[in-house]
Design a protein around this motif. Structure first.
Motif, PDB file in Angstrom:
ATOM      1  N   THR A  87      56.343 123.139  76.438  1.00  0.00           N
ATOM      2  CA  THR A  87      55.613 123.356  75.205  1.00  0.00           C
ATOM      3  C   THR A  87      56.511 123.949  74.124  1.00  0.00           C
ATOM      4  O   THR A  87      57.493 124.624  74.398  1.00  0.00           O
ATOM      5  N   ASP A  88      56.140 123.699  72.880  1.00  0.00           N
ATOM      6  CA  ASP A  88      56.886 124.206  71.726  1.00  0.00           C
ATOM      7  C   ASP A  88      55.880 124.521  70.620  1.00  0.00           C
ATOM      8  O   ASP A  88      55.746 123.799  69.640  1.00  0.00           O
ATOM      9  N   ARG A  89      55.168 125.629  70.820  1.00  0.00           N
ATOM     10  CA  ARG A  89      54.097 125.988  69.905  1.00  0.00           C
ATOM     11  C   ARG A  89      54.603 126.863  68.762  1.00  0.00           C
ATOM     12  O   ARG A  89      55.576 127.600  68.904  1.00  0.00           O
ATOM     13  N   ALA A  90      53.905 126.798  67.644  1.00  0.00           N
ATOM     14  CA  ALA A  90      54.183 127.655  66.501  1.00  0.00           C
ATOM     15  C   ALA A  90      52.857 128.139  65.944  1.00  0.00           C
ATOM     16  O   ALA A  90      51.869 127.394  65.931  1.00  0.00           O
ATOM     17  N   VAL A  91      52.821 129.382  65.471  1.00  0.00           N
ATOM     18  CA  VAL A  91      51.594 129.969  64.935  1.00  0.00           C
ATOM     19  C   VAL A  91      51.836 130.450  63.508  1.00  0.00           C
ATOM     20  O   VAL A  91      52.900 130.964  63.179  1.00  0.00           O
ATOM     21  N   LEU A  92      50.859 130.260  62.653  1.00  0.00           N
ATOM     22  CA  LEU A  92      50.889 130.774  61.293  1.00  0.00           C
ATOM     23  C   LEU A  92      49.519 131.340  60.959  1.00  0.00           C
ATOM     24  O   LEU A  92      48.569 131.208  61.736  1.00  0.00           O
ATOM     25  N   GLY A  93      49.400 131.986  59.810  1.00  0.00           N
ATOM     26  CA  GLY A  93      48.121 132.530  59.397  1.00  0.00           C
ATOM     27  C   GLY A  93      47.681 133.744  60.202  1.00  0.00           C
ATOM     28  O   GLY A  93      46.481 133.963  60.391  1.00  0.00           O
ATOM     29  N   ILE A  94      48.613 134.544  60.671  1.00  0.00           N
ATOM     30  CA  ILE A  94      48.264 135.692  61.506  1.00  0.00           C
ATOM     31  C   ILE A  94      47.624 136.786  60.652  1.00  0.00           C
ATOM     32  O   ILE A  94      48.237 137.305  59.716  1.00  0.00           O
ATOM     33  N   THR A  95      46.385 137.142  60.976  1.00  0.00           N
ATOM     34  CA  THR A  95      45.716 138.262  60.311  1.00  0.00           C
ATOM     35  C   THR A  95      45.562 139.455  61.247  1.00  0.00           C
ATOM     36  O   THR A  95      45.261 140.561  60.786  1.00  0.00           O
ATOM     37  N   ARG A  96      45.723 139.225  62.537  1.00  0.00           N
ATOM     38  CA  ARG A  96      45.680 140.306  63.521  1.00  0.00           C
ATOM     39  C   ARG A  96      47.029 140.378  64.226  1.00  0.00           C
ATOM     40  O   ARG A  96      47.186 139.856  65.338  1.00  0.00           O
TER      41      ARG A  96
ATOM     42  N   ILE B  35      55.696 131.274  63.281  1.00  0.00           N
ATOM     43  CA  ILE B  35      56.404 132.007  64.336  1.00  0.00           C
ATOM     44  C   ILE B  35      56.374 131.152  65.586  1.00  0.00           C
ATOM     45  O   ILE B  35      55.296 130.760  66.059  1.00  0.00           O
ATOM     46  N   VAL B  36      57.545 130.848  66.135  1.00  0.00           N
ATOM     47  CA  VAL B  36      57.583 130.038  67.342  1.00  0.00           C
ATOM     48  C   VAL B  36      57.161 130.898  68.534  1.00  0.00           C
ATOM     49  O   VAL B  36      57.521 132.065  68.630  1.00  0.00           O
ATOM     50  N   ILE B  37      56.386 130.318  69.397  1.00  0.00           N
ATOM     51  CA  ILE B  37      55.794 131.061  70.507  1.00  0.00           C
ATOM     52  C   ILE B  37      56.642 130.964  71.766  1.00  0.00           C
ATOM     53  O   ILE B  37      56.921 131.970  72.424  1.00  0.00           O
ATOM     54  N   ASP B  38      57.039 129.753  72.102  1.00  0.00           N
ATOM     55  CA  ASP B  38      57.674 129.514  73.397  1.00  0.00           C
ATOM     56  C   ASP B  38      59.182 129.707  73.369  1.00  0.00           C
ATOM     57  O   ASP B  38      59.731 130.539  74.094  1.00  0.00           O
ATOM     58  N   LYS B  39      59.851 128.952  72.522  1.00  0.00           N
ATOM     59  CA  LYS B  39      61.315 128.845  72.589  1.00  0.00           C
ATOM     60  C   LYS B  39      62.029 130.179  72.362  1.00  0.00           C
ATOM     61  O   LYS B  39      63.050 130.450  72.990  1.00  0.00           O
ATOM     62  N   GLU B  40      61.509 131.001  71.464  1.00  0.00           N
ATOM     63  CA  GLU B  40      62.175 132.275  71.166  1.00  0.00           C
ATOM     64  C   GLU B  40      61.278 133.475  71.447  1.00  0.00           C
ATOM     65  O   GLU B  40      61.617 134.593  71.070  1.00  0.00           O
ATOM     66  N   GLY B  41      60.163 133.204  72.135  1.00  0.00           N
ATOM     67  CA  GLY B  41      59.246 134.273  72.470  1.00  0.00           C
ATOM     68  C   GLY B  41      58.998 134.369  73.958  1.00  0.00           C
ATOM     69  O   GLY B  41      59.614 135.153  74.669  1.00  0.00           O
ATOM     70  N   TYR B  42      58.096 133.524  74.463  1.00  0.00           N
ATOM     71  CA  TYR B  42      57.693 133.628  75.857  1.00  0.00           C
ATOM     72  C   TYR B  42      58.822 133.326  76.833  1.00  0.00           C
ATOM     73  O   TYR B  42      58.909 133.950  77.895  1.00  0.00           O
ATOM     74  N   GLU B  43      59.678 132.365  76.503  1.00  0.00           N
ATOM     75  CA  GLU B  43      60.753 132.029  77.436  1.00  0.00           C
ATOM     76  C   GLU B  43      61.702 133.212  77.613  1.00  0.00           C
ATOM     77  O   GLU B  43      62.107 133.542  78.732  1.00  0.00           O
ATOM     78  N   MET B  44      62.048 133.870  76.518  1.00  0.00           N
ATOM     79  CA  MET B  44      62.913 135.042  76.620  1.00  0.00           C
ATOM     80  C   MET B  44      62.167 136.214  77.245  1.00  0.00           C
ATOM     81  O   MET B  44      62.749 137.007  77.989  1.00  0.00           O
ATOM     82  N   GLY B  45      60.863 136.306  76.985  1.00  0.00           N
ATOM     83  CA  GLY B  45      60.068 137.359  77.606  1.00  0.00           C
ATOM     84  C   GLY B  45      60.059 137.240  79.118  1.00  0.00           C
ATOM     85  O   GLY B  45      60.206 138.233  79.841  1.00  0.00           O
TER      86      GLY B  45
END
Length: 340
Positions: free
Chosen positions: A84-93, A120-130
């Motif tokens: 997966t290669d998800r990205a999120v935008l519009g973060i209010t929380r 903000i990319v979720i997988d490639k620079e977030g969860y995978e490194m986590g």
């Protein structure tokens, strides 16, 4: 090749294969009664579920909400269900997603993924490194921060406000996670690398009003690792997209300076690990070099690794078969003397 992928990304099985999460609906996490992680609403590959534990940053809602708030949206950019290669935008929380290690070493790393301040990319620079770091004993907090181009009152300081608040919350809740509050580092990628560099240089900047006891904690990371970071806000080295969304296309020299971390290095900045590829055609390597020179000029310890090949946004998954694949172990070796 399969063995190499498993070895690089996590002991065991299919380490870097990120799960597909759910949709843009914000619901409470059953584990912590906090806002659930960003999600597309689709199930991911069996055996590697998304993390569910989160920490909301702001108990009464994020300050400076736009008159027309953005809507949190998660986009899946991969056609491979197992990568997966998800990205999120519009973060209010704004919130942190937590990766707890099976055998904690007492140290923590807060990760700020990239995305050009557009998402903000979720997988490639977030969860995978986590997953990779938590498998090696670190408690990891992946930060989903507010985006500066979405109308928040803090403007170009809105992401830094979230990063400062996140560092203070980690320390405030250190006992809950079995970590030493004196061993909390920051790591960021690309535009998230800019946020990491902004934090390591402006950790004391007053960019939000304190809201509770957590804000009595320091926001200075004990160490910081900007990875292929956006640094300069001045042409020709500025990343155009990040610059426009952060400070605006017509920003003057004073605003450029205020948000170029290499021009704001204090003498008490933490030790820094810098990584960049010289063939990066998105964020020029001069960004890292400028930060390195500024750190050295202030006597701040900095370890720098430049690779001839790697391009931009390689994270973990795009390093296979290249010398740059060594970078996570180089980081561990460097961090061992500071965090473990």
């Amino acid at each position: 090749m399969t063995d190499r992928i498993e070895t690089l990304l996590q002991p065991g099985r299919r380490a870097f294969l990120a799960t597909v999460g759910g949709g843009a609906v914000l619901v409470a996490s059953a584990a912590t009664a906090q806002t659930a992680p960003p999600s597309t609403g689709q199930p991911g590959p069996a055996g590697l579920p998304d993390p569910v534990e989160t920490i909301d940053l702001w108990p009464n809602g994020a300050p400076g909400l736009p008159v027309s708030p953005p809507v949190e949206t998660v986009i899946e950019r991969s056609t491979d269900r197992d990568l997966t290669d998800r990205a999120v935008l519009g973060i209010t929380r704004p919130r942190m997603v937590v990766f707890r290690p099976n055998r904690p070493n007492g140290a923590a790393v807060m990760i700020t993924p990239g995305g050009g301040y557009r998402h903000i990319v979720i997988d490639k620079e977030g969860y995978e490194m986590g997953r990779w770091l938590s498998a090696r004993g670190f408690t990891v907090f992946v930060l989903f921060y507010r985006l500066p181009g979405e109308g928040w009152a803090a403007g170009p300081n809105v992401a830094l406000a979230d990063a400062q608040r996140a560092m203070r919350l980690i320390r405030h809740r250190a006992r809950d996670y079995g970590i030493d509050p004196q061993r909390v580092a920051a790591m960021g990628f690309s535009a998230g690398g800019h946020l990491c560099a902004d934090l390591l240089t402006r950790f004391d900047a007053g960019v939000y009003a304190p809201v509770d006891a957590a804000d009595r904690q320091p926001a200075r990371p004990v160490a910081a690792a900007p990875i292929y970071p956006v640094i300069s806000m001045t042409a020709p080295n500025a990343h155009p997209g990040s610059r426009t969304l952060l400070i605006g296309a017509s920003a003057d020299a004073a605003l450029e300076r205020a948000h170029s971390p290499h021009l704001n290095v204090p003498a008490n900045a933490p030790p820094v690990f810098l990584l960049h590829a010289e063939d990066d055609d998105v964020v020029p390597v001069e960004n890292a070099l400028r930060l390195r020179a500024a750190l050295r000029a202030k006597g701040v310890p900095v370890e720098t690794h430049l690779f001839a090949h790697g391009g931009h946004g390689f994270g973990l998954r795009k390093t296979l078969g290249k010398p740059v694949a060594a970078w996570p172990d180089l980081f561990l070796a460097w961090a061992g003397g500071l965090l473990v």
